[in-house]
Design an enzyme around this catalytic site. Sequence first.
Site, PDB file in Angstrom:
ATOM      1  N   GLN A 110     -13.812   0.194  -1.637  1.00  0.00           N
ATOM      2  CA  GLN A 110     -12.896   0.248  -0.491  1.00  0.00           C
ATOM      3  C   GLN A 110     -11.528   0.644  -1.004  1.00  0.00           C
ATOM      4  O   GLN A 110     -11.082   0.139  -2.026  1.00  0.00           O
ATOM      5  CB  GLN A 110     -12.872  -1.162   0.121  1.00  0.00           C
ATOM      6  CG  GLN A 110     -11.533  -1.716   0.519  1.00  0.00           C
ATOM      7  CD  GLN A 110     -11.143  -1.248   1.911  1.00  0.00           C
ATOM      8  OE1 GLN A 110     -12.009  -1.044   2.755  1.00  0.00           O
ATOM      9  NE2 GLN A 110      -9.856  -1.059   2.138  1.00  0.00           N
ATOM     10  N   HIS A 142      -6.335   7.253  -8.567  1.00  0.00           N
ATOM     11  CA  HIS A 142      -5.845   7.822  -9.824  1.00  0.00           C
ATOM     12  C   HIS A 142      -6.890   7.550 -10.905  1.00  0.00           C
ATOM     13  O   HIS A 142      -7.979   7.060 -10.619  1.00  0.00           O
ATOM     14  CB  HIS A 142      -4.480   7.230 -10.171  1.00  0.00           C
ATOM     15  CG  HIS A 142      -3.478   7.429  -9.068  1.00  0.00           C
ATOM     16  ND1 HIS A 142      -3.080   8.686  -8.661  1.00  0.00           N
ATOM     17  CD2 HIS A 142      -2.828   6.541  -8.263  1.00  0.00           C
ATOM     18  CE1 HIS A 142      -2.214   8.565  -7.662  1.00  0.00           C
ATOM     19  NE2 HIS A 142      -2.045   7.285  -7.397  1.00  0.00           N
ATOM     20  N   ARG A 160      -8.241  -6.771  -7.918  1.00  0.00           N
ATOM     21  CA  ARG A 160      -7.119  -7.703  -7.860  1.00  0.00           C
ATOM     22  C   ARG A 160      -6.440  -7.556  -6.499  1.00  0.00           C
ATOM     23  O   ARG A 160      -6.244  -6.463  -6.013  1.00  0.00           O
ATOM     24  CB  ARG A 160      -6.140  -7.319  -8.980  1.00  0.00           C
ATOM     25  CG  ARG A 160      -5.029  -8.276  -9.166  1.00  0.00           C
ATOM     26  CD  ARG A 160      -4.066  -7.789 -10.238  1.00  0.00           C
ATOM     27  NE  ARG A 160      -2.996  -8.748 -10.397  1.00  0.00           N
ATOM     28  CZ  ARG A 160      -1.943  -8.808  -9.600  1.00  0.00           C
ATOM     29  NH1 ARG A 160      -1.808  -7.945  -8.614  1.00  0.00           N
ATOM     30  NH2 ARG A 160      -1.015  -9.727  -9.807  1.00  0.00           N
ATOM     31  N   ASP A 161      -6.129  -8.685  -5.865  1.00  0.00           N
ATOM     32  CA  ASP A 161      -5.365  -8.708  -4.609  1.00  0.00           C
ATOM     33  C   ASP A 161      -5.985  -7.807  -3.535  1.00  0.00           C
ATOM     34  O   ASP A 161      -5.314  -6.966  -2.941  1.00  0.00           O
ATOM     35  CB  ASP A 161      -3.910  -8.273  -4.894  1.00  0.00           C
ATOM     36  CG  ASP A 161      -2.974  -8.621  -3.752  1.00  0.00           C
ATOM     37  OD1 ASP A 161      -3.280  -9.576  -3.011  1.00  0.00           O
ATOM     38  OD2 ASP A 161      -1.955  -7.936  -3.585  1.00  0.00           O
ATOM     39  N   ARG A 170      20.199   6.210  27.268  1.00  0.00           N
ATOM     40  CA  ARG A 170      20.043   5.559  28.573  1.00  0.00           C
ATOM     41  C   ARG A 170      20.231   6.577  29.709  1.00  0.00           C
ATOM     42  O   ARG A 170      19.622   6.442  30.758  1.00  0.00           O
ATOM     43  CB  ARG A 170      21.001   4.397  28.699  1.00  0.00           C
ATOM     44  CG  ARG A 170      20.518   3.226  27.859  1.00  0.00           C
ATOM     45  CD  ARG A 170      20.868   1.913  28.455  1.00  0.00           C
ATOM     46  NE  ARG A 170      20.145   0.849  27.784  1.00  0.00           N
ATOM     47  CZ  ARG A 170      19.201   0.115  28.355  1.00  0.00           C
ATOM     48  NH1 ARG A 170      18.837   0.346  29.605  1.00  0.00           N
ATOM     49  NH2 ARG A 170      18.601  -0.838  27.695  1.00  0.00           N
ATOM     50  N   ARG A 214      14.558  -3.385  27.363  1.00  0.00           N
ATOM     51  CA  ARG A 214      15.262  -3.050  26.118  1.00  0.00           C
ATOM     52  C   ARG A 214      14.242  -2.595  25.068  1.00  0.00           C
ATOM     53  O   ARG A 214      14.466  -1.617  24.348  1.00  0.00           O
ATOM     54  CB  ARG A 214      16.012  -4.268  25.578  1.00  0.00           C
ATOM     55  CG  ARG A 214      17.273  -4.620  26.344  1.00  0.00           C
ATOM     56  CD  ARG A 214      17.895  -5.843  25.704  1.00  0.00           C
ATOM     57  NE  ARG A 214      18.895  -6.495  26.512  1.00  0.00           N
ATOM     58  CZ  ARG A 214      20.219  -6.314  26.404  1.00  0.00           C
ATOM     59  NH1 ARG A 214      20.693  -5.462  25.526  1.00  0.00           N
ATOM     60  NH2 ARG A 214      21.054  -6.975  27.169  1.00  0.00           N
TER      61      ARG A 214
END
Length: 570
Positions: free
Chosen positions: A196, A202, A291-292, A436, A450
């Site tokens: 994944q 690289h 990792r992570d 506006r 807004r």
Amino acid sequence: MGAYKEPHGGVLKELYLGESAAEDEQQRARDYPSWDLTPRQLCDIELLLNGAFSPLEGFMTQADYDAVLQSMRLSDGTLWPIPITLDVSQEFAEQIDSGATFALRDQEGVLVATLEVSDKWVPDKTAEAQQAFGSTDQLHPAVHYLMNVAGPVYLGGKLRGVEPPTHYDFRLLRDSPAELRGRFRKLGWRKVVAFQTRNPLHRAHQELTFRAAREAEANLLIQPVVGMTKPGDVDHYTRVRCYEHVLAEYPEQTTTLSLLPLAMRMAGPREALWHAIIRKNYGCTHFIVGRDHAGPGDDSKGEPFYGPYDAQDLYREHEQELDISMVPFQMMVYVEDRAEHVPANETRQGEKILNISGTEFRRRLQEGLDIPEWFSYPKVVAELRRSYPPRHKQGFTVFFTGLSGSGKSTIANALLVKLLENGDRRVTLLDGDIVRKNLSSELGFSKEHRDLNILRIGFVATEITKNGGVAICAPIAPYAATRRRVRDVVESAGGFVEVHVSTPLEVCEQRDRKGLYAKARAGIIKEFTGISDPYETPANPELVIDTSGLSPELAAHRIFVKLESMGFIR
Ligand code: PPS
């Protein structure tokens, strides 16, 4: 609706109707209320319909949702870690009762599916964030999405698929689970390890994936996410061109590439399990967790949301039940003496280790600096340089925010002139009053209006930035979450520089150039920012400027210098 069993991959639940049933559904859907799917919902529905989210048969019911949040399981006990819900607006929810059927359409109005509503509920979003993502900190992209983008009401029920969402790009690289299983069958691939990714690949990734395949004695599927990833990621067009270059680096007949239109949540450990279930549905037998995995970065205290190996730990606990083996990996580093990439835990004492972090890599791209051959492939770097020219060739947005009368427009005008004088790029000023008048003339000053106003400014600024120009925006923009949404979209196209014009309220009120503060104090103007309406101070703007003791000329100069130091101007 098909369900069939494979030697590996498990039961696949495709939710498409057959051809004639789909035609009948098209006819009936003319009388149904319609919901236009958001970009994230389009990703979810595609993977629900094609069976990638098997065993789900639609958007979650409340019972499944509650069970997933509490125990990472559907109400029948099946392991499923991430809530897949259909969020809608209050107005739409009011038209829909339980038992009703409605049409789900893409942004062009094409019917994708219908949904028979079994549940309608108002979620407790804070609890959802805490349980699903382990945090309510809005620096987590999924928490931010949940709190500020997702609608307030959820509708759950079974889907009847009519037509897959259309893609015009990379069609040959897009496969449904059934198609990919078919490809593996045809190729005689009994064992497949999936990788994944949401980043360009690289050399370290190539080495990692190749080692994983070798360890598992399996073939390799590179399956990058091309749905929604982390804001700020490299766009998928560029990435896919890069993947095609890297594919040529693998030994022939070992590796294949297929794109996954997933909307990631960046939910770390829970997300890793979800990714594994999806890959199993695609017919893979192994899944790489590095990792992570699917990490969202750091929270607002600077701490990582999840530990670097939490995903591997959670996977290990559930590996048996997931029925797709994990191939865990440490971070890969480059050992100069051996001229190869190895997992960080396999380096020897005294060896010289080289590594370029993602942040450092992006910096080098931005500044047009050297990227060494040991790190990446020249073709990949060339592709990235083409899409991400150095900052001085990119478009950018300068986004002023601050109270009425703080000096935004004056500085914006001074900056405009300085940039025109510099002459490098075309410059557009989107001042609060100009917008506006021309874009938002029908809007008032409620929070909803807004926000709409700011999102419109964000949309125009993104287009300008994408095309290499400079957009100077100068609205009040009082809400932090809305500013963040604008930042996210603009940064996908170029630079975003937020300038907080922090002139204190007392000074703005004293100036009262338009006489509005007096009217606001007298209650003649309602919802006036700073008086009877909130202003949320920016937490991390690129620049803070207080005009109490600073001329517009000097203020514009400070911004110009900042733009130079960031590399946008030479
Ligand atoms: S926002 O909140 O960002 O959509 O506001 P913006 O589009 O910048 O518009 C602000 C200008 O509108 C005038 N005005 C008000 N401001 C704040 N609150 C209320 N209720 C209001 N009513 C009118 C005001 O002149 C703002 O202009 P600036 O240039 O900021 O003074």
